[in-house]
Scaffold this motif. Structure first.
Motif, PDB file in Angstrom:
ATOM      1  N   ARG A   1     -53.218 -29.571  23.365  1.00  0.00           N
ATOM      2  CA  ARG A   1     -52.206 -29.798  24.402  1.00  0.00           C
ATOM      3  C   ARG A   1     -50.863 -30.042  23.717  1.00  0.00           C
ATOM      4  NH1 ARG A   1     -54.148 -34.915  27.086  1.00  0.00           N
ATOM      5  NH2 ARG A   1     -54.966 -35.261  24.980  1.00  0.00           N
ATOM      6  N   VAL A   2     -49.888 -29.202  24.033  1.00  0.00           N
ATOM      7  CA  VAL A   2     -48.595 -29.257  23.356  1.00  0.00           C
ATOM      8  C   VAL A   2     -47.468 -29.248  24.382  1.00  0.00           C
ATOM      9  CG1 VAL A   2     -47.120 -28.204  21.597  1.00  0.00           C
ATOM     10  CG2 VAL A   2     -49.600 -27.890  21.472  1.00  0.00           C
ATOM     11  N   SER A   3     -46.460 -30.075  24.150  1.00  0.00           N
ATOM     12  CA  SER A   3     -45.239 -30.038  24.948  1.00  0.00           C
ATOM     13  C   SER A   3     -44.052 -30.029  24.009  1.00  0.00           C
ATOM     14  CB  SER A   3     -45.154 -31.244  25.895  1.00  0.00           C
ATOM     15  OG  SER A   3     -44.997 -32.451  25.158  1.00  0.00           O
ATOM     16  N   GLY A   4     -42.895 -29.571  24.489  1.00  0.00           N
ATOM     17  CA  GLY A   4     -41.693 -29.524  23.669  1.00  0.00           C
ATOM     18  C   GLY A   4     -40.475 -29.928  24.459  1.00  0.00           C
ATOM     19  N   GLU A   5     -39.519 -30.558  23.782  1.00  0.00           N
ATOM     20  CA  GLU A   5     -38.306 -30.999  24.476  1.00  0.00           C
ATOM     21  C   GLU A   5     -37.136 -31.048  23.500  1.00  0.00           C
ATOM     22  OE1 GLU A   5     -36.655 -34.691  27.286  1.00  0.00           O
ATOM     23  OE2 GLU A   5     -38.701 -34.746  26.468  1.00  0.00           O
TER      24      GLU A   5
ATOM     25  N   MET B   1     -52.259 -35.460  22.764  1.00  0.00           N
ATOM     26  CA  MET B   1     -51.238 -34.436  22.992  1.00  0.00           C
ATOM     27  C   MET B   1     -50.265 -34.429  21.818  1.00  0.00           C
ATOM     28  SD  MET B   1     -48.522 -33.965  26.130  1.00  0.00           S
ATOM     29  CE  MET B   1     -49.671 -33.047  27.147  1.00  0.00           C
ATOM     30  N   LEU B   2     -49.764 -33.236  21.504  1.00  0.00           N
ATOM     31  CA  LEU B   2     -48.710 -33.109  20.502  1.00  0.00           C
ATOM     32  C   LEU B   2     -47.390 -32.901  21.218  1.00  0.00           C
ATOM     33  CD1 LEU B   2     -47.767 -32.822  17.560  1.00  0.00           C
ATOM     34  CD2 LEU B   2     -48.198 -30.357  17.759  1.00  0.00           C
ATOM     35  N   ARG B   3     -46.446 -33.762  20.922  1.00  0.00           N
ATOM     36  CA  ARG B   3     -45.121 -33.676  21.534  1.00  0.00           C
ATOM     37  C   ARG B   3     -44.128 -33.234  20.467  1.00  0.00           C
ATOM     38  NH1 ARG B   3     -41.431 -35.126  25.364  1.00  0.00           N
ATOM     39  NH2 ARG B   3     -39.665 -36.450  24.739  1.00  0.00           N
TER      40      ARG B   3
ATOM     41  N   ALA C   1     -50.520 -42.258  24.503  1.00  0.00           N
ATOM     42  CA  ALA C   1     -49.663 -42.097  23.330  1.00  0.00           C
ATOM     43  C   ALA C   1     -49.930 -40.758  22.654  1.00  0.00           C
ATOM     44  CB  ALA C   1     -49.896 -43.232  22.335  1.00  0.00           C
ATOM     45  N   ALA C   2     -48.860 -40.032  22.370  1.00  0.00           N
ATOM     46  CA  ALA C   2     -48.974 -38.711  21.747  1.00  0.00           C
ATOM     47  C   ALA C   2     -48.630 -38.776  20.278  1.00  0.00           C
ATOM     48  CB  ALA C   2     -48.030 -37.741  22.456  1.00  0.00           C
ATOM     49  N   VAL C   3     -48.992 -37.740  19.557  1.00  0.00           N
ATOM     50  CA  VAL C   3     -48.467 -37.504  18.217  1.00  0.00           C
ATOM     51  C   VAL C   3     -47.151 -36.761  18.400  1.00  0.00           C
ATOM     52  CG1 VAL C   3     -48.804 -36.287  16.033  1.00  0.00           C
ATOM     53  CG2 VAL C   3     -50.754 -37.415  17.153  1.00  0.00           C
ATOM     54  N   VAL C   4     -46.087 -37.279  17.814  1.00  0.00           N
ATOM     55  CA  VAL C   4     -44.755 -36.707  17.969  1.00  0.00           C
ATOM     56  C   VAL C   4     -44.334 -36.081  16.646  1.00  0.00           C
ATOM     57  CG1 VAL C   4     -42.319 -37.213  18.412  1.00  0.00           C
ATOM     58  CG2 VAL C   4     -44.102 -38.363  19.753  1.00  0.00           C
ATOM     59  N   VAL C   5     -43.763 -34.875  16.708  1.00  0.00           N
ATOM     60  CA  VAL C   5     -43.258 -34.234  15.501  1.00  0.00           C
ATOM     61  C   VAL C   5     -41.829 -33.770  15.733  1.00  0.00           C
ATOM     62  CG1 VAL C   5     -44.270 -31.993  16.144  1.00  0.00           C
ATOM     63  CG2 VAL C   5     -43.665 -32.439  13.758  1.00  0.00           C
ATOM     64  N   GLY C   6     -40.962 -34.030  14.753  1.00  0.00           N
ATOM     65  CA  GLY C   6     -39.572 -33.594  14.830  1.00  0.00           C
ATOM     66  C   GLY C   6     -39.405 -32.242  14.161  1.00  0.00           C
ATOM     67  N   VAL C   7     -38.643 -31.354  14.803  1.00  0.00           N
ATOM     68  CA  VAL C   7     -38.445 -30.008  14.261  1.00  0.00           C
ATOM     69  C   VAL C   7     -36.962 -29.666  14.221  1.00  0.00           C
ATOM     70  CG1 VAL C   7     -40.690 -29.229  15.099  1.00  0.00           C
ATOM     71  CG2 VAL C   7     -38.676 -28.863  16.522  1.00  0.00           C
ATOM     72  N   ASP C   8     -36.604 -28.789  13.255  1.00  0.00           N
ATOM     73  CA  ASP C   8     -35.222 -28.334  13.150  1.00  0.00           C
ATOM     74  C   ASP C   8     -35.140 -26.884  12.672  1.00  0.00           C
ATOM     75  OD1 ASP C   8     -35.915 -28.477  10.511  1.00  0.00           O
ATOM     76  OD2 ASP C   8     -34.324 -29.864   9.910  1.00  0.00           O
ATOM     77  N   GLY C   9     -36.269 -26.182  12.699  1.00  0.00           N
ATOM     78  CA  GLY C   9     -36.269 -24.786  12.299  1.00  0.00           C
ATOM     79  C   GLY C   9     -36.483 -24.555  10.817  1.00  0.00           C
ATOM     80  N   SER C  10     -36.554 -25.606  10.018  1.00  0.00           N
ATOM     81  CA  SER C  10     -36.725 -25.465   8.575  1.00  0.00           C
ATOM     82  C   SER C  10     -38.194 -25.240   8.232  1.00  0.00           C
ATOM     83  CB  SER C  10     -36.225 -26.713   7.850  1.00  0.00           C
ATOM     84  OG  SER C  10     -37.026 -27.839   8.185  1.00  0.00           O
ATOM     85  N   GLU C  11     -38.428 -24.772   7.023  1.00  0.00           N
ATOM     86  CA  GLU C  11     -39.809 -24.589   6.563  1.00  0.00           C
ATOM     87  C   GLU C  11     -40.517 -25.936   6.470  1.00  0.00           C
ATOM     88  OE1 GLU C  11     -43.367 -23.437   5.655  1.00  0.00           O
ATOM     89  OE2 GLU C  11     -41.773 -22.042   6.238  1.00  0.00           O
ATOM     90  N   GLN C  12     -39.797 -26.994   6.076  1.00  0.00           N
ATOM     91  CA  GLN C  12     -40.400 -28.325   6.013  1.00  0.00           C
ATOM     92  C   GLN C  12     -40.855 -28.773   7.390  1.00  0.00           C
ATOM     93  OE1 GLN C  12     -37.593 -27.407   4.546  1.00  0.00           O
ATOM     94  NE2 GLN C  12     -37.362 -28.335   2.512  1.00  0.00           N
ATOM     95  N   ALA C  13     -40.060 -28.435   8.420  1.00  0.00           N
ATOM     96  CA  ALA C  13     -40.435 -28.814   9.779  1.00  0.00           C
ATOM     97  C   ALA C  13     -41.662 -28.035  10.238  1.00  0.00           C
ATOM     98  CB  ALA C  13     -39.268 -28.582  10.734  1.00  0.00           C
ATOM     99  N   ARG C  14     -41.757 -26.755   9.885  1.00  0.00           N
ATOM    100  CA  ARG C  14     -42.934 -25.976  10.253  1.00  0.00           C
ATOM    101  C   ARG C  14     -44.193 -26.550   9.595  1.00  0.00           C
ATOM    102  NH1 ARG C  14     -39.056 -21.787  10.113  1.00  0.00           N
ATOM    103  NH2 ARG C  14     -39.394 -21.368   7.890  1.00  0.00           N
TER     104      ARG C  14
END
Length: 293
Positions: A87-91, A36-38, A7-20
């Motif tokens: 360890r980082v992955s992106g999708e 892993m960070l997904r 199980a990974a830690v998942v983070v949602g991103v959208d390019g905003s400062e809040q997402a960073r």
């Protein structure tokens, strides 16, 4: 809570400062847990039949798909800078942001997101995506809001309902990982119905009520010393409404942990009033932990 090895830690991103900011928070969580960070981006435009490629004659790298790829690439760079060696992955996943993140939950140990995204209205204190994910995800959800602190306790709201044990356990683990104290806060106003059909007394003994509420809190944190022997746990039983008390306490906290529903919550409500208030008003990151099932 999904605690399996994969199980990974998942983070949602959208390019905003809040997402960073959420990426930095998630990177710290993944590093502390050696997970892993997904990084995921919900790409809604194909569902709306909007052209996503670079327009004819447009500059290289233009178009919505390329923009989404930059969101993810930039987030990976941010995460690696925050926690070197992580360890980082992106999708990029086609779909609406909340639905994409909820879909990640069965294989995630934790979902992290900002309190608002690029499309948030200034009048909204917390975005609809954060509320939807906290409501429906089958794993704890951590929302980056308020002030980031490395000092101060982890605070957990305890009300004796079915959501208290998983919230307390999550908060204890967080405090242990962070090397901080755990403060368990229980509030009360008057006697409440313990079982369906119970009648509230018109007259009651204040001292007896205070003793009962303290006992409820003590029972809620019993056993933590066995699992986390080095963890210092403070118990606070306070007469008053939970939302403002937890909001005030969050001003000195690293993290506020609340359950997804509180005692007496109606099944028709998406989130309990206390967790809703925490997401809107807390002065530190907020974790919402729902009871399984």
């Amino acid at each position: 809570m999904n605690s399996s090895d994969g199980a990974a830690v998942v983070v949602g991103v959208d390019g905003s400062e809040q997402a960073r900011r959420a990426v930095r928070l998630a990177a710290g969580e993944a590093a502390r847990r050696n997970r892993m960070l997904r990084i995921v981006h919900g790409f809604i435009w194909p569902l709306l039949h909007v052209p996503v490629g670079a327009p004819p004659g447009g500059p290289p790298g233009s178009g919505l798909r390329n923009q989404a790829e930059r969101f993810v690439t930039d987030a990976i760079t941010e995460a690696e800078a925050t926690a070197p060696g992580l360890r980082v992955s992106g999708e990029i996943i086609d779909g609406e942001a909340a639905a994409v993140l909820v879909g990640e939950a069965p294989n995630a140990m934790l979902i992290v997101l900002g309190d608002r995204g690029m499309g948030g209205f200034a009048a909204l204190v917390v975005g609809s995506v954060a509320v939807q994910v906290a409501t429906h995800a089958d794993c704890p959800v951590l929302v980056a809001r308020g002030t980031d602190r490395t000092e101060g306790p982890v605070i957990v709201g305890v009300d004796g309902s079915a959501v208290s044990p998983p919230a307390v356990e999550f908060a204890a683990e967080q405090a242990s990982l962070r090397g901080s104290d755990l403060v368990a806060v229980h509030t009360y106003l008057h006697p409440v119905a313990r079982e369906p059909g119970d009648m509230q007394p018109l007259v009651y003994d204040e001292e007896k009520l205070r003793h009962e509420e303290r006992q409820l809190l003590a029972e809620s944190v019993a056993g933590l010393a066995e699992r986390w022997p080095d963890l210092t746990v403070h118990q606070q039983t306070i007469r008053g409404r939970p939302a403002p008390i937890l909001t005030e306490a969050s001003q000195q906290a690293q993290l506020l942990v609340v359950g997804g529903h509180g005692r007496g919550a109606l099944s028709g409500l998406l989130l309990g009033s206390v967790s809703q208030s925490a997401l809107h008003h807390a002065d530190c990151p907020v974790a919402v932990v729902r009871a399984p099932g």
